[in-house]
Design a protein around this motif. Structure first.
Motif, PDB file in Angstrom:
ATOM      1  N   HIS A 100      35.054  13.941 -14.480  1.00  0.00           N
ATOM      2  CA  HIS A 100      36.226  13.367 -15.129  1.00  0.00           C
ATOM      3  C   HIS A 100      36.535  14.189 -16.374  1.00  0.00           C
ATOM      4  O   HIS A 100      35.799  15.116 -16.731  1.00  0.00           O
ATOM      5  N   LEU A 101      37.620  13.875 -17.011  1.00  0.00           N
ATOM      6  CA  LEU A 101      38.018  14.521 -18.248  1.00  0.00           C
ATOM      7  C   LEU A 101      37.870  13.546 -19.394  1.00  0.00           C
ATOM      8  O   LEU A 101      38.170  12.348 -19.254  1.00  0.00           O
ATOM      9  N   ASP A 102      37.397  14.046 -20.528  1.00  0.00           N
ATOM     10  CA  ASP A 102      37.321  13.246 -21.747  1.00  0.00           C
ATOM     11  C   ASP A 102      38.339  13.801 -22.734  1.00  0.00           C
ATOM     12  O   ASP A 102      38.278  14.974 -23.093  1.00  0.00           O
ATOM     13  N   LEU A 103      39.274  12.971 -23.130  1.00  0.00           N
ATOM     14  CA  LEU A 103      40.309  13.398 -24.063  1.00  0.00           C
ATOM     15  C   LEU A 103      40.449  12.342 -25.150  1.00  0.00           C
ATOM     16  O   LEU A 103      40.994  11.265 -24.915  1.00  0.00           O
ATOM     17  N   ALA A 104      39.930  12.656 -26.327  1.00  0.00           N
ATOM     18  CA  ALA A 104      40.034  11.748 -27.472  1.00  0.00           C
ATOM     19  C   ALA A 104      39.511  10.355 -27.127  1.00  0.00           C
ATOM     20  O   ALA A 104      40.126   9.352 -27.479  1.00  0.00           O
ATOM     21  N   SER A 105      38.421  10.289 -26.411  1.00  0.00           N
ATOM     22  CA  SER A 105      37.720   9.077 -25.956  1.00  0.00           C
ATOM     23  C   SER A 105      38.334   8.486 -24.695  1.00  0.00           C
ATOM     24  O   SER A 105      37.752   7.571 -24.098  1.00  0.00           O
ATOM     25  N   PHE A 106      39.487   8.976 -24.246  1.00  0.00           N
ATOM     26  CA  PHE A 106      40.090   8.477 -23.007  1.00  0.00           C
ATOM     27  C   PHE A 106      39.457   9.197 -21.817  1.00  0.00           C
ATOM     28  O   PHE A 106      39.254  10.413 -21.842  1.00  0.00           O
ATOM     29  N   VAL A 107      39.174   8.443 -20.763  1.00  0.00           N
ATOM     30  CA  VAL A 107      38.596   8.992 -19.548  1.00  0.00           C
ATOM     31  C   VAL A 107      39.704   9.175 -18.513  1.00  0.00           C
ATOM     32  O   VAL A 107      40.380   8.221 -18.142  1.00  0.00           O
ATOM     33  N   PHE A 108      39.882  10.420 -18.061  1.00  0.00           N
ATOM     34  CA  PHE A 108      40.865  10.737 -17.034  1.00  0.00           C
ATOM     35  C   PHE A 108      40.112  10.984 -15.729  1.00  0.00           C
ATOM     36  O   PHE A 108      39.164  11.789 -15.687  1.00  0.00           O
ATOM     37  N   THR A 109      40.499  10.289 -14.653  1.00  0.00           N
ATOM     38  CA  THR A 109      39.787  10.350 -13.377  1.00  0.00           C
ATOM     39  C   THR A 109      40.727  10.802 -12.270  1.00  0.00           C
ATOM     40  O   THR A 109      41.953  10.738 -12.395  1.00  0.00           O
ATOM     41  N   ARG A 110      40.140  11.270 -11.159  1.00  0.00           N
ATOM     42  CA  ARG A 110      40.952  11.732 -10.035  1.00  0.00           C
ATOM     43  C   ARG A 110      41.587  10.581  -9.269  1.00  0.00           C
ATOM     44  O   ARG A 110      42.594  10.770  -8.584  1.00  0.00           O
ATOM     45  N   GLU A 111      41.018   9.405  -9.351  1.00  0.00           N
ATOM     46  CA  GLU A 111      41.581   8.203  -8.742  1.00  0.00           C
ATOM     47  C   GLU A 111      41.699   7.138  -9.830  1.00  0.00           C
ATOM     48  O   GLU A 111      40.889   7.125 -10.763  1.00  0.00           O
ATOM     49  N   PRO A 112      42.688   6.251  -9.748  1.00  0.00           N
ATOM     50  CA  PRO A 112      42.808   5.209 -10.772  1.00  0.00           C
ATOM     51  C   PRO A 112      41.533   4.370 -10.871  1.00  0.00           C
ATOM     52  O   PRO A 112      41.052   3.848  -9.858  1.00  0.00           O
ATOM     53  N   TYR A 113      40.961   4.300 -12.083  1.00  0.00           N
ATOM     54  CA  TYR A 113      39.736   3.532 -12.317  1.00  0.00           C
ATOM     55  C   TYR A 113      38.655   3.858 -11.277  1.00  0.00           C
ATOM     56  O   TYR A 113      38.074   2.980 -10.639  1.00  0.00           O
ATOM     57  N   ASP A 114      38.382   5.133 -11.134  1.00  0.00           N
ATOM     58  CA  ASP A 114      37.372   5.589 -10.180  1.00  0.00           C
ATOM     59  C   ASP A 114      36.020   4.960 -10.539  1.00  0.00           C
ATOM     60  O   ASP A 114      35.475   5.198 -11.624  1.00  0.00           O
ATOM     61  N   PRO A 115      35.425   4.154  -9.643  1.00  0.00           N
ATOM     62  CA  PRO A 115      34.164   3.473  -9.975  1.00  0.00           C
ATOM     63  C   PRO A 115      32.979   4.421 -10.124  1.00  0.00           C
ATOM     64  O   PRO A 115      31.941   4.036 -10.667  1.00  0.00           O
ATOM     65  N   ALA A 116      33.137   5.668  -9.651  1.00  0.00           N
ATOM     66  CA  ALA A 116      32.033   6.630  -9.756  1.00  0.00           C
ATOM     67  C   ALA A 116      32.014   7.342 -11.105  1.00  0.00           C
ATOM     68  O   ALA A 116      31.160   8.197 -11.333  1.00  0.00           O
ATOM     69  N   THR A 117      32.941   6.992 -11.982  1.00  0.00           N
ATOM     70  CA  THR A 117      33.001   7.623 -13.304  1.00  0.00           C
ATOM     71  C   THR A 117      32.801   6.564 -14.381  1.00  0.00           C
ATOM     72  O   THR A 117      33.017   5.365 -14.140  1.00  0.00           O
ATOM     73  N   PRO A 118      32.399   6.976 -15.574  1.00  0.00           N
ATOM     74  CA  PRO A 118      32.117   5.999 -16.647  1.00  0.00           C
ATOM     75  C   PRO A 118      33.381   5.509 -17.349  1.00  0.00           C
ATOM     76  O   PRO A 118      33.559   5.693 -18.554  1.00  0.00           O
ATOM     77  N   VAL A 119      34.265   4.874 -16.594  1.00  0.00           N
ATOM     78  CA  VAL A 119      35.458   4.288 -17.201  1.00  0.00           C
ATOM     79  C   VAL A 119      35.026   3.127 -18.092  1.00  0.00           C
ATOM     80  O   VAL A 119      34.296   2.239 -17.637  1.00  0.00           O
ATOM     81  N   PRO A 120      35.431   3.117 -19.358  1.00  0.00           N
ATOM     82  CA  PRO A 120      35.035   2.004 -20.248  1.00  0.00           C
ATOM     83  C   PRO A 120      35.403   0.651 -19.646  1.00  0.00           C
ATOM     84  O   PRO A 120      36.531   0.460 -19.185  1.00  0.00           O
ATOM     85  N   GLY A 121      34.449  -0.263 -19.604  1.00  0.00           N
ATOM     86  CA  GLY A 121      34.693  -1.577 -19.019  1.00  0.00           C
ATOM     87  C   GLY A 121      34.404  -1.645 -17.543  1.00  0.00           C
ATOM     88  O   GLY A 121      34.344  -2.727 -16.951  1.00  0.00           O
ATOM     89  N   GLY A 122      34.244  -0.445 -16.912  1.00  0.00           N
ATOM     90  CA  GLY A 122      33.930  -0.402 -15.501  1.00  0.00           C
ATOM     91  C   GLY A 122      35.083  -0.823 -14.609  1.00  0.00           C
ATOM     92  O   GLY A 122      36.190  -1.131 -15.066  1.00  0.00           O
ATOM     93  N   ALA A 123      34.835  -0.840 -13.302  1.00  0.00           N
ATOM     94  CA  ALA A 123      35.838  -1.257 -12.314  1.00  0.00           C
ATOM     95  C   ALA A 123      35.316  -2.484 -11.571  1.00  0.00           C
ATOM     96  O   ALA A 123      34.118  -2.604 -11.300  1.00  0.00           O
ATOM     97  N   ASP A 124      36.202  -3.381 -11.262  1.00  0.00           N
ATOM     98  CA  ASP A 124      35.811  -4.596 -10.538  1.00  0.00           C
ATOM     99  C   ASP A 124      35.119  -4.193  -9.236  1.00  0.00           C
ATOM    100  O   ASP A 124      35.643  -3.371  -8.476  1.00  0.00           O
ATOM    101  N   PRO A 125      33.962  -4.771  -8.919  1.00  0.00           N
ATOM    102  CA  PRO A 125      33.213  -4.368  -7.709  1.00  0.00           C
ATOM    103  C   PRO A 125      33.974  -4.632  -6.412  1.00  0.00           C
ATOM    104  O   PRO A 125      33.680  -4.001  -5.387  1.00  0.00           O
ATOM    105  N   GLN A 126      34.933  -5.559  -6.409  1.00  0.00           N
ATOM    106  CA  GLN A 126      35.708  -5.828  -5.203  1.00  0.00           C
ATOM    107  C   GLN A 126      36.815  -4.809  -4.991  1.00  0.00           C
ATOM    108  O   GLN A 126      37.445  -4.785  -3.945  1.00  0.00           O
ATOM    109  N   GLY A 127      37.051  -3.996  -5.979  1.00  0.00           N
ATOM    110  CA  GLY A 127      38.046  -2.931  -5.841  1.00  0.00           C
ATOM    111  C   GLY A 127      39.486  -3.447  -5.837  1.00  0.00           C
ATOM    112  O   GLY A 127      39.767  -4.584  -6.239  1.00  0.00           O
ATOM    113  N   TRP A 128      40.371  -2.612  -5.352  1.00  0.00           N
ATOM    114  CA  TRP A 128      41.789  -2.940  -5.322  1.00  0.00           C
ATOM    115  C   TRP A 128      42.072  -3.937  -4.192  1.00  0.00           C
ATOM    116  O   TRP A 128      41.515  -3.829  -3.107  1.00  0.00           O
TER     117      TRP A 128
END
Length: 461
Positions: A429-457
């Protein structure tokens, strides 16, 4: 004028439009004379003049007083000191020039007119009175020099640039004009720019507002105020100076430093700096065209220098009347005439060379939360971040030796973009000024702050 390439020569219709604009300006502005020049591709491509004297007219070698365009020359000297490591723009003035009564004001604030200092000096109208009335900096600033809290607003200040001129003298150990000549005028070949007039030069005139009669204006040596408005120059010299401001010149100031000069650091001020004020340069919008430059006036003279970096066109207008002729407006109009009639022919597209390091793994779509963004690699090696939808924060980034990228524009200016890699070296992923940029919206395989809901979209149940 030197022979010009076919791409630089202006069409007859464009030349006539320029000549017409200058003629209208001289007649309606009721100036004894006016001289103008247009620069494109680093060359003077058009010169014109008008005068009320039969059989005589100024040319690009005739000096006029340029007033506050002098401030831009002074700003170049200060940026040179910064680039040499002799000062930092965040330094308080008192670190290098103590005892002025403005010790806590930063050098950047002085350059950008956000110091809070008064617009003018106390006492008589300084532009039309003897410098002997202001022998010391305390006479320039007065007992109450501040009109605003430093750093809170744009407030154009002539005394502020007097302090910058004194700063140059303090760090160089030489008079301001001597430093200017050695470090800017001589390297650029500006032989007709000087502190005092040198023949041939125009005389300054006051034109009666309600009758077609004139009276000569006095020409004062500004003394300590010289760095704010002393210079005399020509359209030929100012055309060369405009080239420096657009492209940079390593003999004087790098392309990066002149780009910094024309980056807004002060809030807009309608009529003075429509898009804000940079470091010694006014910024304006002309129907979507971004302009940078400066105007100038002293009793008997008005001047304007404006350029469009995107269009690679600059224009200079000088006239010898106290008021009535809007030189800056006319210069901006000349830029528009050329830019609109003969748009710049872009350089041909070329791919990267085979041996170039091209970070393709960073290019393409990324997501900040659910906001779609695109990173594109430019031919100059910079990265461009653009929103896919209507909202987002566009920015441009410069590559750094350590593999990171530094923001140059917009919200992310000065911030660091970093590619975070997995153990196998691929980009997670990309780190930009504390923001996490991922290849997929809220990619659960990346350390998105707050995480992603386990049930997904999911849709509505």
């Amino acid at each position: 004028m030197d022979a010009l390439s076919e791409d630089l020569e202006l069409l007859p219709a464009t030349r006539r439009a320029l000549r017409h604009r200058v003629a209208v300006a001289q007649r309606e502005g009721r100036s004894p004379s006016l001289v103008a020049a247009v620069v494109r591709g680093g060359e003077v491509v058009w010169e014109g003049s008008r005068t009320c004297v039969e059989g005589h007219g100024p040319d690009g070698n005739v000096q006029y007083r340029i007033g506050s365009i002098t401030k831009t020359f002074t700003a170049v000297l200060v940026l040179r000191l910064r680039d040499e490591g002799l000062l930092d723009l965040s330094d308080p003035l008192g670190k290098h020039l103590p005892g002025t009564g403005a010790d806590e004001v930063t050098i950047a604030q002085l350059l950008a007119h956000t110091s809070g200092l008064a617009a003018e000096t106390p006492g008589e109208w300084w532009e039309r009175s003897s410098a002997a009335l202001r022998p010391e900096l305390t006479d320039v600033l007065g007992e109450e020099p501040f009109k605003h809290v430093p750093g809170t607003r744009f407030h154009y200040s002539n005394p502020g640039y007097t302090l910058l001129g004194s700063l140059v003298e303090a760090l160089r150990g030489k008079p301001w004009e001597e430093v200017l000549r050695a470090e800017v005028l001589e390297p650029l070949g500006l032989r007709r720019t000087s502190g005092l007039p040198q023949a041939p030069h125009a005389g300054g005139w006051a034109v009666h507002p309600w009758a077609d009669v004139m009276m000569p204006e006095p020409s004062e040596d500004l003394g300590l105020m010289a760095a704010a408005g002393q210079l005399w120059s020509t359209t030929e010299d100012l055309a060369s100076f405009a080239r420096l401001l657009m492209l940079g010149d390593d003999r004087v100031l790098s392309a990066g430093s002149v780009r910094e000069m024309r980056t807004s650091v002060a809030p807009p001020e309608p009529g003075s700096a429509d898009l804000g004020y940079g470091l010694g340069l006014q910024l304006a919008d002309q129907g979507g065209r971004r302009l940078a430059g400066h105007g100038g006036s002293l009793p008997g003279f008005v001047a304007g220098l404006w350029f469009s970096e995107a269009d690679d066109v600059a224009a200079v207008v000088l006239a010898n009347c106290t008021s009535g002729l809007p030189a800056s407006t006319v210069a901006a109009d000349l830029v528009a005439i050329v830019s609109e009639a003969e748009p710049r022919i872009p350089e041909p597209w070329r791919p990267f060379r085979e041996d170039d390091q091209v970070p393709l793994e960073l290019c393409g779509p990324w997501y900040w939360g659910t906001s779609a963004q695109v990173l594109r690699l430019n031919q100059d090696g910079s990265l461009e971040l653009s929103p896919v939808g209507a909202t987002g924060r566009p920015a441009r980034f410069r590559a750094e030796p350590d593999g990171t990228w530094t923001g140059l524009t917009g919200y992310y200016a000065g911030e660091t973009l970093r590619a975070v890699r997995r153990e196998d070296g691929s980009v997670s992923h990309l780190d930009l000024a504390s923001f996490v940029f991922t290849r997929e919206p809220y990619d659960p395989a990346t350390p998105v702050p707050g995480g992603a809901d386990p049930q997904g979209w999911r849709g509505i149940g």
